[in-house]
Design a protein around this motif. Structure first.
Motif, short mmCIF file in Angstrom:
data_model
loop_
_atom_site.label_atom_id
_atom_site.label_comp_id
_atom_site.label_asym_id
_atom_site.label_seq_id
_atom_site.Cartn_x
_atom_site.Cartn_y
_atom_site.Cartn_z
N VAL A 27 0.36 5.75 -1.23
CA VAL A 27 0.34 6.86 -0.27
C VAL A 27 0.49 8.16 -1.07
CG1 VAL A 27 1.66 8.02 1.56
CG2 VAL A 27 1.27 5.53 1.66
N SER A 60 0.16 5.10 11.44
CA SER A 60 -1.30 4.86 11.56
C SER A 60 -1.65 3.38 11.46
CB SER A 60 -2.02 5.63 10.45
OG SER A 60 -1.81 4.99 9.20
N LYS A 61 -0.68 2.57 11.08
CA LYS A 61 -0.99 1.15 10.85
C LYS A 61 -1.36 0.42 12.14
CE LYS A 61 1.32 -1.55 7.99
NZ LYS A 61 2.44 -2.20 7.28
N TYR A 68 0.80 -1.22 0.00
CA TYR A 68 0.00 0.00 0.00
C TYR A 68 0.84 1.28 0.00
CZ TYR A 68 -3.63 -3.38 0.94
OH TYR A 68 -4.45 -4.47 0.84
N GLU A 74 3.68 8.95 8.37
CA GLU A 74 2.36 9.04 9.00
C GLU A 74 1.52 7.80 8.68
OE1 GLU A 74 1.05 12.92 7.76
OE2 GLU A 74 2.57 13.88 9.04
N TYR A 75 1.63 7.33 7.46
CA TYR A 75 0.93 6.10 7.10
C TYR A 75 1.39 4.94 8.00
CZ TYR A 75 0.22 1.68 4.72
OH TYR A 75 -0.08 0.37 4.45
#
Lengths: 441, 441
Positions: A107, A440-441, A103, A436-437
């Motif tokens: 992003v 956030s996981k 993923y 940030e991704y």
């Protein structure tokens, strides 16, 4: 050699010497073919036996670092120049664990000074990325190779070499082997009469020395051209009378302003630092890199540096290394000196870097996209919310360490522009977005 | 370019070009300091920051392959010249088992043409040995490092590079990829007008080509000097008009006598053979060495070759490698293509070498101490009781394989004399003596 002599020799040097250092640091070029169009395989550089005459990149052609040739050259420097090995030793490489995340490619982020959102995947091409590695919590979550780079290839690290040199110095300081408050002339007597003589080791490490030295490649009178000729390891022309090595040149540098006042990004500081460490330890940069880092991290490839005519490694920008090995070093930084549970570098050395240097001194250098940052131990410290810091090299090289996101990014690139000011807008916000991704996981 | 043009350019080339190939193949020198006296550490080459002026070995000094400097240079070629990597890949090295035998040092023997017995240990110094490895039944029974070599260093393999090139060719022949009866011109059209055009691949592999080419370094008119200038990877002088690469030179070589009649040890055959393989496989020598050998044997170090100005590896003598990795290759030969139980090379390829070539053709070359021998696939076959054969390089390099004693010897050396005729008297009987000792255990 006096400064005036140096100046008199300058134009001669430009005329007679091949553009050696310039090739390693490059000048600005207009934006040209995109990443796909300029792919070395597409352009057919050095293919065939022999390659067609117009597809040869070799020493008689001193433009081997011009775009788009540089896209090939960054992965093949040793084929053009004398080099010195940074040995990984003989043991098995350390295991890098994987947890690939499909993923990340999607992003998205807004480049600096832009209101048009792009994806991480799109940014790779825009930045002429050759290799991209993302580590999260010590595991590889993303890895790609483009252009002339493969997983078992090496790529020019350019000025990230400075950060490796600075890291070694921080280690020696933390161990008490090197006194960062000592005057340079007490360690390298040969530099007593130069600008460096009364600077402290720390001022050299943080590049707050006051030096009369121009690194502006667009100025034919810039000092870099004399340095360039001195550094070239190839035999000098018969009528050459300038300095013949890094060490000879460094002794000619004159002071301008006071030490300790302002950050000034000048490559020669790093070569002085490597000289300081050589005098202190009896070992040159390649030996120290091997002993203190490459052998200890379980590197999977040897690295190497370019050298001058007396075998001195180019501390300011001569390193070539594998992508994953720089990933191991980034992880070592993130872990504050431990790797696979073993202490390799004193925590104090890493913290000296990660806490940053003088923001005030840094501000005087006027880097717009790095406002609020600092430069410490030859690493760039962003002083952002994530406490990120980085090694950076022209044409887009970086080791980017984000302690908050427990993320390390290593990118090799061959961007047509040397200056990272052209590359940061589509890079720094991309790194922040992935951080940030991952958080956030 | 015509032969007469070549000749006219010769003296010019001698005058204007640095002695590149000569530095790799060297000339005869009077015997000088002994091994201990000429140790690079004792002599202080390249020590200090900077080293004293008279202790620098660098490119402006074209005598870097003169004795005693060569004792340093054989372990540091990449620091003086552009080079190309032979990658070991990224996996863990294969394990070499040890069964060290302290009695080997006291094995004694009579040197050829001598009635004074000496010990194995004494022979090492007499031969200016830099590295010595003995394998028996697949285990290391003896290992020593001297001079500038360490276990994680690399040493110039000199003409053992030919044997590596020949081994690759034998593999391709055994696989049916390369037809050793094909005429060279059908594979390398560029060579159609040269001496090589109507030679078969096998004649090139066994060096029974008829070539008008002198490799006598003591003759200033020898063709080697033109080859030397062509091979030099450094920028050519502005007024240089000779051939500019291996490939350009090879096209100028004229025929003398018939192919297939006599063995003539001429380095250029090997560079033609590497060109043949490059045209056949689309891969240059370093890629083939990596794919077919270094990656498959679990090498513990990358190797490298020198290159010319268009990046062509020097197949005739440019390889540098680690001692134990050549030991792995020797063991692979002894095992007829298997290593650690896995088939890596077709048995047919090894047997083509070990059974030897034409003794009749070999006899015509007049090697006194190798009488009764032959040359096959660029390996020297002794046709002695033990069915021994070897890779050999100037200044004392060897991989010596004794199938009867199940023994492999690898020696790196930096003898003042280039020719093995000076080194064989204290080497060949030493190898035989150790073989007999091991057989008697």
């Amino acid at each position: 050699m006096s400064s005036s002599t140096t100046r008199n020799l300058k134009m001669t040097s430009i005329a007679i010497a091949t553009c050696y250092l310039a090739t390693l640091c490059s000048a600005e070029k207009p934006l040209a073919p995109n990443a796909e169009q300029s792919d070395p395989a597409t352009l057919g550089w050095m293919q065939g036996f022999p390659p067609p005459a117009d597809k040869i990149i070799g020493q008689p052609d001193s433009n081997y670092f011009s775009f788009p040739k540089l896209r090939w050259t960054v992965c093949h420097l040793r084929e053009l120049l004398p080099t010195k090995q940074v040995s990984r030793g003989l043991s098995a490489p350390s295991v890098l664990e994987y947890n690939l995340d499909p993923y990340i490619d999607s992003v998205s982020f807004y480049p600096l000074h832009s209101d048009q959102e792009i994806t991480w995947q799109e940014s790779l091409g825009l930045n002429y990325t050759d290799g991209m590695l993302v580590l999260h919590k010590g595991k590889v979550v993303y890895e790609r190779y483009f252009g002339a780079l493969s997983e078992d290839g090496k790529h020019a690290a350019m000025s990230m070499t400075k950060s490796m040199t600075g890291l070694l110095a921080e280690i020696l300081v933390a161990e008490g082997v090197l006194d960062d408050q000592a005057k340079v002339e007490t360690i390298v007597p040969e530099l007593a009469q130069s600008a460096f003589g009364d600077a402290t080791v720390r001022q050299v490490m943080d590049m707050t020395t006051g030096l009369k030295y121009s690194e502006d490649y667009s100025d034919p009178n810039a000092d870099i051209w004399v340095y360039n000729a001195a550094a070239n390891p190839l035999p000098k022309p018969a009528d050459y009378v300038g300095p013949r090595s890094y060490y000879e040149f460094l002794q000619t540098v004159k002071k301008e302003g006071d030490h300790g006042e302002a950050f000034g990004y000048k490559t020669i500081n790093t070569d002085v630092l490597a000289w300081i460490m050589a005098k202190t330890t009896g070992k040159d940069l390649t030996s120290l890199l091997s002993e203190r880092i490459w052998r200890k991290i379980g590197a999977e490839q040897d690295a190497y540096t370019t050298v001058d005519s007396i075998g001195t490694p180019f501390a300011g920008g001569g390193l070539s290394a594998g992508l994953r090995d720089l990933g191991r070093i980034g992880q070592l930084m993130l872990n504050e000196g431990k790797l696979n549970g073993e202490r390799i570098i004193p925590r104090k050395a890493i913290r000296s870097i990660s806490k940053g240097g003088s923001k005030e001194a840094f501000a005087k250098a006027g880097y717009k996209d790095l406002a609020g940052g600092s430069y410490r131990g030859m690493w760039w410290v962003f002083h952002n919310d994530h406490k990120a810091y980085a090694a950076r090299g022209v044409h887009g090289q970086t080791i980017y360490i984000d302690p908050t996101a427990e993320m390390v990014i290593v990118r090799f690139a061959s961007h047509p522009h040397a200056k990272n000011a052209y590359i940061d807008p589509t890079s720094l916000p991309a790194y922040q977005a992935v951080a940030e991704y991952l958080l956030s996981k």
